[in-house]
Scaffold this motif. Structure first.
Motif, PDB file in Angstrom:
ATOM      1  N   TYR A 212      10.016  53.803 -31.996  1.00  0.00           N
ATOM      2  CA  TYR A 212       9.952  52.421 -32.415  1.00  0.00           C
ATOM      3  C   TYR A 212      10.781  52.123 -31.181  1.00  0.00           C
ATOM      4  CZ  TYR A 212      13.420  48.961 -34.748  1.00  0.00           C
ATOM      5  OH  TYR A 212      13.647  48.339 -35.798  1.00  0.00           O
ATOM      6  N   SER A 213      10.395  51.201 -31.017  1.00  0.00           N
ATOM      7  CA  SER A 213      10.610  50.332 -29.707  1.00  0.00           C
ATOM      8  C   SER A 213      10.340  48.448 -29.672  1.00  0.00           C
ATOM      9  CB  SER A 213       9.567  50.437 -28.545  1.00  0.00           C
ATOM     10  OG  SER A 213       9.990  50.306 -26.949  1.00  0.00           O
ATOM     11  N   GLY A 214       8.753  47.843 -29.406  1.00  0.00           N
ATOM     12  CA  GLY A 214       9.308  46.490 -29.363  1.00  0.00           C
ATOM     13  C   GLY A 214       8.027  46.131 -29.580  1.00  0.00           C
ATOM     14  N   SER A 215       7.627  44.610 -29.728  1.00  0.00           N
ATOM     15  CA  SER A 215       5.823  44.191 -29.850  1.00  0.00           C
ATOM     16  C   SER A 215       6.235  43.494 -28.029  1.00  0.00           C
ATOM     17  CB  SER A 215       6.237  42.009 -30.083  1.00  0.00           C
ATOM     18  OG  SER A 215       7.709  41.498 -29.814  1.00  0.00           O
ATOM     19  N   TRP A 216       7.013  43.876 -27.413  1.00  0.00           N
ATOM     20  CA  TRP A 216       6.832  43.967 -26.029  1.00  0.00           C
ATOM     21  C   TRP A 216       5.743  45.120 -25.236  1.00  0.00           C
ATOM     22  CZ3 TRP A 216      11.083  45.033 -28.477  1.00  0.00           C
ATOM     23  CH2 TRP A 216      11.898  46.139 -28.129  1.00  0.00           C
ATOM     24  N   GLN A 217       5.909  46.204 -26.078  1.00  0.00           N
ATOM     25  CA  GLN A 217       4.805  47.028 -25.424  1.00  0.00           C
ATOM     26  C   GLN A 217       3.594  47.387 -25.434  1.00  0.00           C
ATOM     27  OE1 GLN A 217       6.665  49.808 -23.953  1.00  0.00           O
ATOM     28  NE2 GLN A 217       8.034  50.737 -24.297  1.00  0.00           N
ATOM     29  N   VAL A 218       3.222  45.972 -26.573  1.00  0.00           N
ATOM     30  CA  VAL A 218       1.848  46.583 -27.325  1.00  0.00           C
ATOM     31  C   VAL A 218       0.810  46.312 -26.135  1.00  0.00           C
ATOM     32  CG1 VAL A 218      -0.585  44.696 -28.600  1.00  0.00           C
ATOM     33  CG2 VAL A 218       2.378  44.927 -29.307  1.00  0.00           C
ATOM     34  N   GLY A 219       1.054  45.572 -25.521  1.00  0.00           N
ATOM     35  CA  GLY A 219      -0.510  45.129 -24.197  1.00  0.00           C
ATOM     36  C   GLY A 219      -0.251  46.726 -23.174  1.00  0.00           C
ATOM     37  N   ARG A 220       0.859  47.492 -22.659  1.00  0.00           N
ATOM     38  CA  ARG A 220       1.138  48.542 -22.024  1.00  0.00           C
ATOM     39  C   ARG A 220       0.570  49.561 -23.298  1.00  0.00           C
ATOM     40  NH1 ARG A 220       6.835  51.799 -20.562  1.00  0.00           N
ATOM     41  NH2 ARG A 220       5.642  53.660 -19.496  1.00  0.00           N
ATOM     42  N   MET A 221       0.719  49.389 -24.442  1.00  0.00           N
ATOM     43  CA  MET A 221      -0.181  50.978 -25.628  1.00  0.00           C
ATOM     44  C   MET A 221      -1.769  50.091 -25.329  1.00  0.00           C
ATOM     45  SD  MET A 221       2.019  52.826 -26.173  1.00  0.00           S
ATOM     46  CE  MET A 221       3.763  52.587 -26.195  1.00  0.00           C
ATOM     47  N   ASP A 222      -2.103  48.818 -25.572  1.00  0.00           N
ATOM     48  CA  ASP A 222      -3.417  48.368 -25.647  1.00  0.00           C
ATOM     49  C   ASP A 222      -4.391  49.272 -24.187  1.00  0.00           C
ATOM     50  OD1 ASP A 222      -5.490  47.181 -26.334  1.00  0.00           O
ATOM     51  OD2 ASP A 222      -5.310  45.077 -25.196  1.00  0.00           O
ATOM     52  N   LYS A 223      -3.161  48.766 -22.890  1.00  0.00           N
ATOM     53  CA  LYS A 223      -3.978  49.137 -22.055  1.00  0.00           C
ATOM     54  C   LYS A 223      -4.051  50.714 -21.473  1.00  0.00           C
ATOM     55  CE  LYS A 223      -3.667  48.378 -17.142  1.00  0.00           C
ATOM     56  NZ  LYS A 223      -2.577  48.135 -15.551  1.00  0.00           N
ATOM     57  N   ASN A 224      -3.193  51.492 -21.640  1.00  0.00           N
ATOM     58  CA  ASN A 224      -3.150  52.695 -21.387  1.00  0.00           C
ATOM     59  C   ASN A 224      -3.350  53.862 -22.328  1.00  0.00           C
ATOM     60  OD1 ASN A 224      -2.127  52.094 -18.686  1.00  0.00           O
ATOM     61  ND2 ASN A 224      -0.139  52.019 -19.908  1.00  0.00           N
ATOM     62  N   VAL A 225      -3.420  53.745 -23.813  1.00  0.00           N
ATOM     63  CA  VAL A 225      -3.886  54.435 -24.859  1.00  0.00           C
ATOM     64  C   VAL A 225      -5.272  53.996 -24.715  1.00  0.00           C
ATOM     65  CG1 VAL A 225      -3.870  55.408 -27.303  1.00  0.00           C
ATOM     66  CG2 VAL A 225      -1.682  54.296 -26.579  1.00  0.00           C
ATOM     67  N   GLY A 226      -5.289  53.437 -24.704  1.00  0.00           N
ATOM     68  CA  GLY A 226      -7.522  53.436 -24.989  1.00  0.00           C
ATOM     69  C   GLY A 226      -7.499  53.908 -26.167  1.00  0.00           C
ATOM     70  N   ASP A 227      -8.862  54.879 -26.102  1.00  0.00           N
ATOM     71  CA  ASP A 227      -9.966  55.406 -26.803  1.00  0.00           C
ATOM     72  C   ASP A 227      -9.126  56.596 -27.245  1.00  0.00           C
ATOM     73  OD1 ASP A 227     -11.177  56.637 -25.187  1.00  0.00           O
ATOM     74  OD2 ASP A 227     -12.957  55.953 -25.904  1.00  0.00           O
ATOM     75  N   PHE A 228      -7.843  57.169 -26.840  1.00  0.00           N
ATOM     76  CA  PHE A 228      -6.935  58.453 -27.019  1.00  0.00           C
ATOM     77  C   PHE A 228      -6.861  58.610 -28.224  1.00  0.00           C
ATOM     78  CE2 PHE A 228      -3.179  60.872 -25.284  1.00  0.00           C
ATOM     79  CZ  PHE A 228      -3.858  62.558 -25.777  1.00  0.00           C
ATOM     80  N   PHE A 229      -6.195  57.636 -28.772  1.00  0.00           N
ATOM     81  CA  PHE A 229      -6.172  58.228 -29.912  1.00  0.00           C
ATOM     82  C   PHE A 229      -6.181  56.915 -31.096  1.00  0.00           C
ATOM     83  CE2 PHE A 229      -1.739  58.395 -27.903  1.00  0.00           C
ATOM     84  CZ  PHE A 229      -1.229  57.432 -28.921  1.00  0.00           C
ATOM     85  N   ASP A 230      -5.791  56.258 -32.509  1.00  0.00           N
ATOM     86  CA  ASP A 230      -5.894  55.409 -33.051  1.00  0.00           C
ATOM     87  C   ASP A 230      -4.407  55.366 -33.214  1.00  0.00           C
ATOM     88  OD1 ASP A 230      -7.836  54.696 -32.919  1.00  0.00           O
ATOM     89  OD2 ASP A 230      -8.954  56.505 -35.219  1.00  0.00           O
ATOM     90  N   TRP A 231      -3.807  54.045 -32.886  1.00  0.00           N
ATOM     91  CA  TRP A 231      -2.341  53.980 -33.509  1.00  0.00           C
ATOM     92  C   TRP A 231      -2.007  52.632 -33.933  1.00  0.00           C
ATOM     93  CZ3 TRP A 231      -0.075  49.205 -30.307  1.00  0.00           C
ATOM     94  CH2 TRP A 231      -1.417  48.512 -29.387  1.00  0.00           C
ATOM     95  N   LYS A 232      -1.145  52.253 -34.626  1.00  0.00           N
ATOM     96  CA  LYS A 232      -1.034  51.117 -35.503  1.00  0.00           C
ATOM     97  C   LYS A 232       0.488  50.471 -35.889  1.00  0.00           C
ATOM     98  CE  LYS A 232      -1.518  50.774 -39.482  1.00  0.00           C
ATOM     99  NZ  LYS A 232      -2.049  50.507 -40.613  1.00  0.00           N
ATOM    100  N   VAL A 233       0.437  49.602 -35.305  1.00  0.00           N
ATOM    101  CA  VAL A 233       2.467  48.941 -35.656  1.00  0.00           C
ATOM    102  C   VAL A 233       2.893  49.171 -36.797  1.00  0.00           C
ATOM    103  CG1 VAL A 233       3.913  46.989 -35.630  1.00  0.00           C
ATOM    104  CG2 VAL A 233       2.670  47.920 -33.581  1.00  0.00           C
ATOM    105  N   VAL A 234       3.890  49.267 -37.316  1.00  0.00           N
ATOM    106  CA  VAL A 234       4.403  49.597 -39.258  1.00  0.00           C
ATOM    107  C   VAL A 234       6.332  48.915 -39.379  1.00  0.00           C
ATOM    108  CG1 VAL A 234       3.246  51.712 -39.016  1.00  0.00           C
ATOM    109  CG2 VAL A 234       5.748  51.655 -38.555  1.00  0.00           C
ATOM    110  N   GLY A 235       6.029  47.999 -37.885  1.00  0.00           N
ATOM    111  CA  GLY A 235       7.428  47.383 -38.441  1.00  0.00           C
ATOM    112  C   GLY A 235       8.378  47.944 -38.793  1.00  0.00           C
ATOM    113  N   SER A 236       9.311  47.511 -39.122  1.00  0.00           N
ATOM    114  CA  SER A 236      10.747  48.379 -38.796  1.00  0.00           C
ATOM    115  C   SER A 236      11.227  49.271 -40.531  1.00  0.00           C
ATOM    116  CB  SER A 236      11.911  47.312 -39.025  1.00  0.00           C
ATOM    117  OG  SER A 236      11.969  46.979 -37.434  1.00  0.00           O
ATOM    118  N   PRO A 237      11.473  50.369 -40.579  1.00  0.00           N
ATOM    119  CA  PRO A 237      11.954  50.213 -41.923  1.00  0.00           C
ATOM    120  C   PRO A 237      13.063  50.323 -42.727  1.00  0.00           C
ATOM    121  CG  PRO A 237      11.102  52.390 -40.062  1.00  0.00           C
ATOM    122  CD  PRO A 237      11.674  51.345 -39.285  1.00  0.00           C
ATOM    123  N   CYS A 238      12.728  50.761 -44.096  1.00  0.00           N
ATOM    124  CA  CYS A 238      14.367  50.281 -44.332  1.00  0.00           C
ATOM    125  C   CYS A 238      15.684  51.015 -44.807  1.00  0.00           C
ATOM    126  CB  CYS A 238      13.823  49.934 -46.359  1.00  0.00           C
ATOM    127  SG  CYS A 238      12.802  48.802 -46.359  1.00  0.00           S
ATOM    128  N   GLY A 239      16.808  50.265 -44.955  1.00  0.00           N
ATOM    129  CA  GLY A 239      17.788  51.332 -44.771  1.00  0.00           C
ATOM    130  C   GLY A 239      18.761  51.857 -45.944  1.00  0.00           C
TER     131      GLY A 239
END
Length: 424
Positions: A261-288
């Motif tokens: 759980y972090s935020g949208s500013w991390q997208v560029g970092r994930m895009d650059k550094n994860v590469g094809d190591f694994f599939d990742w996605k954003v799921v928003g904020s869970p409910c309380g």
């Protein structure tokens, strides 16, 4: 930038020292930090501004984010700050801001940036124009989809609760031998959305800050329990002192974390550094338990400071960055969510973004509609930096066992009361 400095130097060589004075440009220093490539892009687009405005020389000083949090306020208090900076303590530094209103088209700015202008006005409020919101962000969850697939566990639904995600991430971690089911950045801002989703109001009916209530306490208890039973990576919060910020992005990038759980500013970092190591996605904020599924809005803005010797030049630089075409270009190149209403309405074609990154940014943008009004109010509250710090310090003490949850909440309330008294 450097080209402007070289041009001035060459003129001095040809025409002598008197010509240097005649052609000297107003130097404007811009303290900038990057989540990705923001400072690099600003330096590039501002070189065009300099070409059109040879009387202004913009020097971009790239610094770590920690320098913005810790060093910049000290410099401003001493009167030695830069002319412009990229900041995240939007309302808290308001006392130092230059009011751009006398130098810009107020109608354009109010139409383009709307409610985010209030985030820069601090406790005094008013109608000044103190900053351009350059990066609209929202908190949310990143998941390692490959691990879910390997474990044979379905991703929880879009309306899944925090408890649902904790159970699913734990199941995946056990099935795949992954080190950590979940992690949340060590930040008062980052846990604010989950706390609101657990029922935290943060303000009383009169609009005064309270921080601790039944909802905030309920979230804190759950947060501590998850640290104690291994659901959440303990060292992110327990391995630091005071209110020091710590993220868990590298653990996620390394494949050691199921849900981050972090935020949208991390997208560029994930895009650059994860590469094809694994599939990742954003799921928003869970409910309380309150029924809310809220993240926290936020981001960074570019502000000028009234201690500058060149107020018109500072305003001209920021106004240039606020123009729709320039703002749209920067947004596309830095892969951030736009706060400029016209740019947001027309949409952004993000440059050099992988399909995963483009999907992630779209997911974050869609999640903005679920943000609680409480979260927007908290982001604009001038005292939120103190509240974030109190949150981190007291929750950390409860996590490591220095205080019980009840004691931590009592201390947090007392801390806030003292902080509010200091501002009177």
């Amino acid at each position: 930038m450097k080209s402007s400095l070289l041009k001035t130097s060459a003129l001095a060589t040809v025409f002598g020292l008197g010509a240097t004075a005649a052609f000297a440009a107003d130097e404007v220093r811009f303290m900038c930090y990057s989540d990705g490539n923001e400072c690099e892009v600003y330096e590039d687009v501002l070189s065009r501004f300099e070409a059109d405005n040879p009387e202004i020389d913009v020097v971009v000083d790239v610094v770590p984010y920690q320098a913005i949090l810790e060093n910049l306020p000290v410099q401003l208090a001493a009167g030695t700050g830069p002319d412009i900076a990229k900041v995240t303590d939007l309302g808290g530094l308001n006392q130092y801001y230059l009011d751009l209103a006398p130098h810009v088209d107020r109608g354009y700015w109010e139409s383009a940036f709307g409610d985010t202008l209030n985030w820069y006005r601090g406790a005094a409020g008013g109608d000044g124009i103190y900053g351009m919101h350059s990066q609209l962000t929202i908190t949310g969850g990143f998941v390692n989809a490959t691990l879910f697939e390997q474990a044979g566990v379905a991703l929880p639904a879009s309306d899944a609760s925090w408890s649902d995600w904790a159970a699913a991430a734990t199941k995946v971690a056990k099935a795949t031998g992954t080190d950590f089911p979940m992690a949340i950045d060590r930040s008062g801002h980052r846990v604010a959305g989950p706390a609101i989703s657990y029922g935290a109001k943060l303000f009383d009916d009169a609009g005064d800050a309270i921080l601790v209530d039944d909802g905030f306490t309920a979230f804190t208890q759950q947060f501590v329990d998850w640290h104690n039973d291994g659901t959440i990576a303990r060292d992110v919060w327990a391995g630091q002192g005071g209110a020091t910020y710590q993220d868990a992005a590298q653990e996620f990038i390394n494949g050691e974390l199921v849900f981050y759980y972090s935020g949208s500013w991390q997208v560029g970092r994930m895009d650059k550094n994860v590469g094809d190591f694994f599939d990742w996605k954003v799921v928003g904020s869970p409910c309380g338990p309150s029924g809310a599924c809220s993240g926290m809005p936020g981001g960074a803005g570019i502000v000028g400071f009234e201690q500058t010797k060149h107020p018109k030049a500072v305003a001209a630089v920021i106004d240039y960055l606020a123009q729709e075409d320039v703002y749209a270009e920067v947004t596309a190149r830095t892969r951030n969510l736009p706060a400029h209403s016209a740019v947001a309405t027309k949409g952004v074609e993000f440059q050099d973004a992988s399909p995963a990154a483009a999907d992630a940014l779209s997911a974050f943008a869609a999640d903005l509609s679920d943000v609680s009004p409480i979260a927007f109010a908290y982001q604009g509250y001038a005292g939120n930096r103190a509240m974030y710090g109190i949150t981190v310090e007291r929750l950390s003490q409860a996590i490591v066992g220095e205080l019980s949850v009840a004691e931590a909440m009592e201390r947090a309330s007392a801390d806030l009361k003292a902080a509010l008294e200091e501002t009177k």
